[in-house]
Design a protein around this motif. Structure first.
Motif, PDB file in Angstrom:
ATOM      1  N   ARG A  35      -9.359  54.623  71.051  1.00 46.88           N
ATOM      2  CA  ARG A  35     -10.474  53.908  71.668  1.00 46.88           C
ATOM      3  C   ARG A  35     -11.118  54.703  72.801  1.00 46.88           C
ATOM      4  O   ARG A  35     -12.085  54.233  73.408  1.00 46.88           O
ATOM      5  CB  ARG A  35      -9.997  52.552  72.197  1.00 46.88           C
ATOM      6  CG  ARG A  35      -9.363  51.664  71.147  1.00 46.88           C
ATOM      7  CD  ARG A  35      -8.977  50.311  71.719  1.00 46.88           C
ATOM      8  NE  ARG A  35     -10.147  49.458  71.805  1.00 46.88           N
ATOM      9  CZ  ARG A  35     -10.398  48.458  70.980  1.00 46.88           C
ATOM     10  NH1 ARG A  35      -9.566  48.204  69.980  1.00 46.88           N
ATOM     11  NH2 ARG A  35     -11.468  47.709  71.126  1.00 46.88           N
ATOM     12  N   VAL A 186     -14.088  54.398  77.716  1.00 50.36           N
ATOM     13  CA  VAL A 186     -14.155  53.769  76.395  1.00 50.36           C
ATOM     14  C   VAL A 186     -15.163  54.474  75.494  1.00 50.36           C
ATOM     15  O   VAL A 186     -15.994  55.256  75.946  1.00 50.36           O
ATOM     16  CB  VAL A 186     -14.528  52.270  76.517  1.00 50.36           C
ATOM     17  CG1 VAL A 186     -13.493  51.518  77.331  1.00 50.36           C
ATOM     18  CG2 VAL A 186     -15.926  52.098  77.124  1.00 50.36           C
ATOM     19  N   ASP A 190     -16.905  49.789  72.305  1.00 47.72           N
ATOM     20  CA  ASP A 190     -16.413  49.044  73.467  1.00 47.72           C
ATOM     21  C   ASP A 190     -17.424  49.105  74.611  1.00 47.72           C
ATOM     22  O   ASP A 190     -17.584  48.138  75.366  1.00 47.72           O
ATOM     23  CB  ASP A 190     -15.069  49.609  73.936  1.00 47.72           C
ATOM     24  CG  ASP A 190     -13.940  49.283  72.954  1.00 47.72           C
ATOM     25  OD1 ASP A 190     -14.131  48.399  72.100  1.00 47.72           O
ATOM     26  OD2 ASP A 190     -12.870  49.916  73.044  1.00 47.72           O
ATOM     27  N   ARG A 193     -20.135  46.557  74.112  1.00 46.65           N
ATOM     28  CA  ARG A 193     -19.615  45.219  74.395  1.00 46.65           C
ATOM     29  C   ARG A 193     -19.535  44.972  75.891  1.00 46.65           C
ATOM     30  O   ARG A 193     -19.789  43.857  76.364  1.00 46.65           O
ATOM     31  CB  ARG A 193     -18.237  45.041  73.770  1.00 46.65           C
ATOM     32  CG  ARG A 193     -17.695  43.609  73.889  1.00 46.65           C
ATOM     33  CD  ARG A 193     -16.268  43.477  73.374  1.00 46.65           C
ATOM     34  NE  ARG A 193     -16.166  43.911  71.996  1.00 46.65           N
ATOM     35  CZ  ARG A 193     -15.552  45.022  71.602  1.00 46.65           C
ATOM     36  NH1 ARG A 193     -14.973  45.816  72.504  1.00 46.65           N
ATOM     37  NH2 ARG A 193     -15.501  45.350  70.330  1.00 46.65           N
ATOM     38  N   HIS A 231     -15.285  41.953  76.671  1.00 49.83           N
ATOM     39  CA  HIS A 231     -14.284  43.014  76.636  1.00 49.83           C
ATOM     40  C   HIS A 231     -13.084  42.723  77.548  1.00 49.83           C
ATOM     41  O   HIS A 231     -11.960  42.663  77.063  1.00 49.83           O
ATOM     42  CB  HIS A 231     -14.887  44.381  76.997  1.00 49.83           C
ATOM     43  CG  HIS A 231     -14.002  45.516  76.617  1.00 49.83           C
ATOM     44  ND1 HIS A 231     -13.890  45.951  75.330  1.00 49.83           N
ATOM     45  CD2 HIS A 231     -13.149  46.294  77.340  1.00 49.83           C
ATOM     46  CE1 HIS A 231     -13.022  46.960  75.277  1.00 49.83           C
ATOM     47  NE2 HIS A 231     -12.560  47.176  76.468  1.00 49.83           N
ATOM     48  N   ALA A 262      -9.861  41.138  69.449  1.00 48.60           N
ATOM     49  CA  ALA A 262      -9.457  41.988  70.569  1.00 48.60           C
ATOM     50  C   ALA A 262      -8.090  42.618  70.350  1.00 48.60           C
ATOM     51  O   ALA A 262      -7.550  43.257  71.262  1.00 48.60           O
ATOM     52  CB  ALA A 262      -9.445  41.173  71.865  1.00 48.60           C
ATOM     53  N   ARG A 265      -6.624  45.957  71.941  1.00 51.07           N
ATOM     54  CA  ARG A 265      -7.393  46.300  73.139  1.00 51.07           C
ATOM     55  C   ARG A 265      -6.485  46.277  74.365  1.00 51.07           C
ATOM     56  O   ARG A 265      -5.649  45.386  74.512  1.00 51.07           O
ATOM     57  CB  ARG A 265      -8.546  45.320  73.318  1.00 51.07           C
ATOM     58  CG  ARG A 265      -9.571  45.713  74.369  1.00 51.07           C
ATOM     59  CD  ARG A 265     -10.618  44.621  74.540  1.00 51.07           C
ATOM     60  NE  ARG A 265     -11.268  44.248  73.291  1.00 51.07           N
ATOM     61  CZ  ARG A 265     -12.097  43.224  73.162  1.00 51.07           C
ATOM     62  NH1 ARG A 265     -12.352  42.440  74.204  1.00 51.07           N
ATOM     63  NH2 ARG A 265     -12.644  42.957  72.002  1.00 51.07           N
TER      64      ARG A 265
END
Length: 333
Positions: A35, A186, A190, A193, A231, A262, A265
């Motif tokens: 990510r 990120v 991401d 978001r 997020h 998610a 994450r």
């Protein structure tokens, strides 16, 4: 290369230090994670005379088995003198994330938030003046039109300026430090978001689908259950007509879907649930475009608009339309 942004650390070994002396653009990352995102900003020292330009990235890392791996990636990009072709080739969401990361990095490096906001506004105005081919004449004067190919850029920029990265909605400097550090590392998905999340209307019937609604306060209708994944936080808002226990299943399903989306994450987002009129609902409302300030916004008029406007505490926050008008910017129809 003018700047490299990402989860980077200074060289820590003799090998890294020696490589850094030979490669002035080298950067060191403590780990390679799916990510993570790395932003490399550069400027051309002269016009590109060839049909293509080539960008090359070399990555050296240690694999799970302990082997050292050297990977070289080369990207070929076409060169054009046609502005329309150039604009069509712009990935607007990626461009917005890069602009946001540069602005956030400036704040982290000591530039004031207001100065960073002014720089972003000036940059957007310059894009419209340089690349736009339309000028609207209104009652208040001339308005530069953002090119149609970049029409989403003002929207993403507005939410950057008013959201948790640069906007005045968090409580403590530590909160800003954490979210800015996270944003700088990120990737694009991401990053988008965190800039402008998608506001969803939750289905209230079995088998129904989530529907995207505008990221503005006029979406806060009494018969809506709304879900916003920003997020680091997930918000579930229930209007006054759907706040009863008979709709608990709708809210539970929304939270379950959000946590599924998610999955993986880090850090895991905090989930907040509240009803229309609750004090905590401000955590969602402050992230929305206050479109109720614009006469005729959302196509809502008359008594319905008066009813909706009565929900909101008067503030000095500009709506996106008001912000665009102050910058003398318009969007292509």
């Amino acid at each position: 290369v003018t700047r490299i942004i990402g989860p980077l650390v200074p060289p820590s070994t003799r090998e890294e230090s020696e490589m850094g002396e030979e490669l002035p653009n080298m950067s060191v990352s403590p780990s390679v994670e799916m990510r993570n995102g790395y932003t490399v900003c550069f400027e051309l020292e002269e016009d590109a005379a060839e049909e293509y330009v080539y960008l090359q990235l070399t990555v050296a890392f240690t694999a799970f088995g302990g082997d050292r791996v050297l990977r070289v990636s080369t990207v070929r990009l076409p060169v054009t003198s046609n502005i329309a072709h150039l604009l069509q080739g712009v990935d607007v969401e990626t461009a917005a994330v890069i602009m946001a990361k540069e602005a956030t990095m400036d704040v982290v490096d000591g530039l004031g938030v207001e100065a960073s906001k002014q720089a972003i506004n000036a940059r957007l105005q310059n894009i419209a003046k340089t690349w736009g081919d339309q000028v609207k004449v209104t009652a208040s004067g001339r308005v530069n039109v953002v090119p149609a190919q970049l029409s989403r850029l003002p929207y993403l920029t507005f939410h950057l300026l008013h959201g948790p990265l640069l906007g005045p909605i968090l409580n403590h400097p530590d909160d800003y430090a954490v979210i800015r550090a996270l944003f700088l590392r990120v990737g694009v998905d991401d990053g988008v978001r965190m800039l402008a999340p998608t506001l969803l209307m939750c289905p209230q019937a079995e088998g129904g689908q989530y529907a995207v609604v505008p990221l503005e306060d006029l979406s806060l209708l009494p018969d809506n259950v709304l879900l916003l994944d920003h997020h680091t936080h997930v918000f579930v808002w229930s209007g006054s007509k759907v706040a009863g226990p008979e709709f608990d299943g709708v809210r539970a399903a929304a939270k379950s879907h959000a946590m599924h989306w998610a999955s993986g994450r880090f850090p895991s987002p905090e989930v907040l649930s509240f009803n229309e009129g609750d004090s905590m609902a401000r955590w969602l409302i402050c992230r929305l475009d206050p479109a109720h300030r614009v006469q005729g916004g959302g196509g809502i008029m008359g008594a319905v608009r008066g009813f909706i406007n009565a929900q909101f505490v008067p503030t000095d926050d500009d709506s996106m339309a008001e912000w665009m008008a102050k910058l003398r910017l318009g969007t292509a129809q």
